[in-house]
Design an enzyme around this catalytic site. Structure first.
Site, short mmCIF file in Angstrom:
data_model
loop_
_atom_site.label_atom_id
_atom_site.label_comp_id
_atom_site.label_asym_id
_atom_site.label_seq_id
_atom_site.Cartn_x
_atom_site.Cartn_y
_atom_site.Cartn_z
CB ALA A 84 -1.96 0.32 8.74
CG ASP A 85 -3.85 -5.22 5.46
OD1 ASP A 85 -4.59 -4.86 4.86
OD2 ASP A 85 -3.60 -6.40 6.07
CB THR A 86 -6.01 -4.58 10.96
OG1 THR A 86 -5.24 -3.57 11.02
CG2 THR A 86 -6.23 -5.57 12.10
CE LYS A 97 -4.06 -1.93 2.37
NZ LYS A 97 -4.68 -1.95 3.82
N GLY A 140 0.22 -4.71 10.35
CA GLY A 140 1.39 -4.44 9.62
C GLY A 140 1.56 -2.78 9.66
#
Length: 202
Positions: A76-78, A59, A113
């Site tokens: 961010a990635d959850t 991203k 992340g």
């Protein structure tokens, strides 16, 4: 607290209202919100923490490649997982129920992340973190499942639940960052920005 680093604007590579709200808590209002359109499908046998790390990086780098001006990009990635089993980002009430049936009464992990890129002309400086929080949900009754699914707040959420909503009442145990579960670990975000020279406490 002041923000410096040549007054570079912050770009948030996410349209998540929760991440916008979390940034406000640390006195940051993004100059732009540019969602990164990437394929979020897990690779074969990819671990949850690797998936969250990879997607956050993809991203951030995608937005960095799209903009011409200097900026600081936060992505961010959850990911919610039971062991190595990655739960989907629920797209319907049925998927919300599917996720909650898996999480009911079980200890699970939420990984976020974080990738922050400082783009100054053609120079890129990257900071990456992976943060995990351990949660346990109470054993949910059929009535509780029906009620939560009727709220629709779990739609488009990792693991089918909005932890800052009614689902918070399901948590019987938590170890680690609460903001991480919401989608942006603030401790790591501030430390990463500080390491890039963006934050000054003078």
């Amino acid at each position: 607290m002041q923000y410096r680093s040549k007054n570079l604007p912050i770009i948030l590579a996410s349209q998540s209202p929760a991440r916008v709200e979390l940034l406000k808590r640390i006195k940051i209002t993004p100059a732009q919100i540019i969602p990164a359109d990437i394929d979020e499908t897990p690779n074969l046998r990819e671990s949850p923490n690797h998936l969250a790390t990879r997607l956050a990086y993809e991203k951030a780098t995608k937005i960095a490649s799209q903009i011409e001006d200097s900026a600081i990009i936060i992505a961010a990635d959850t990911v919610t997982a039971l062991g190595r089993r990655i739960l989907p980002k629920a797209s319907s009430a049925e998927e919300v129920r599917y996720c909650l049936n898996i999480l009911s009464g079980r200890r699970h992990r939420v990984y976020t992340g974080l990738c922050i890129i400082k783009k100054d002309k053609d120079q890129l400086v990257t900071r990456q973190k992976i943060v995990q929080t351990v949660l346990k949900f109470k054993r949910l009754s059929e009535e509780e499942l029906n009620f939560y699914c009727s709220l629709d707040e779990g739609i488009d959420k990792a693991g089918g639940c909005k932890i800052s909503g009614y689902a918070e009442a399901f948590i019987s145990f938590i170890s680690g960052s609460y903001s991480n579960v919401m989608g942006l670990p603030l401790f790591e975000t501030v430390n990463s920005l500080n390491s890039l020279g963006f934050i000054s406490y003078k």
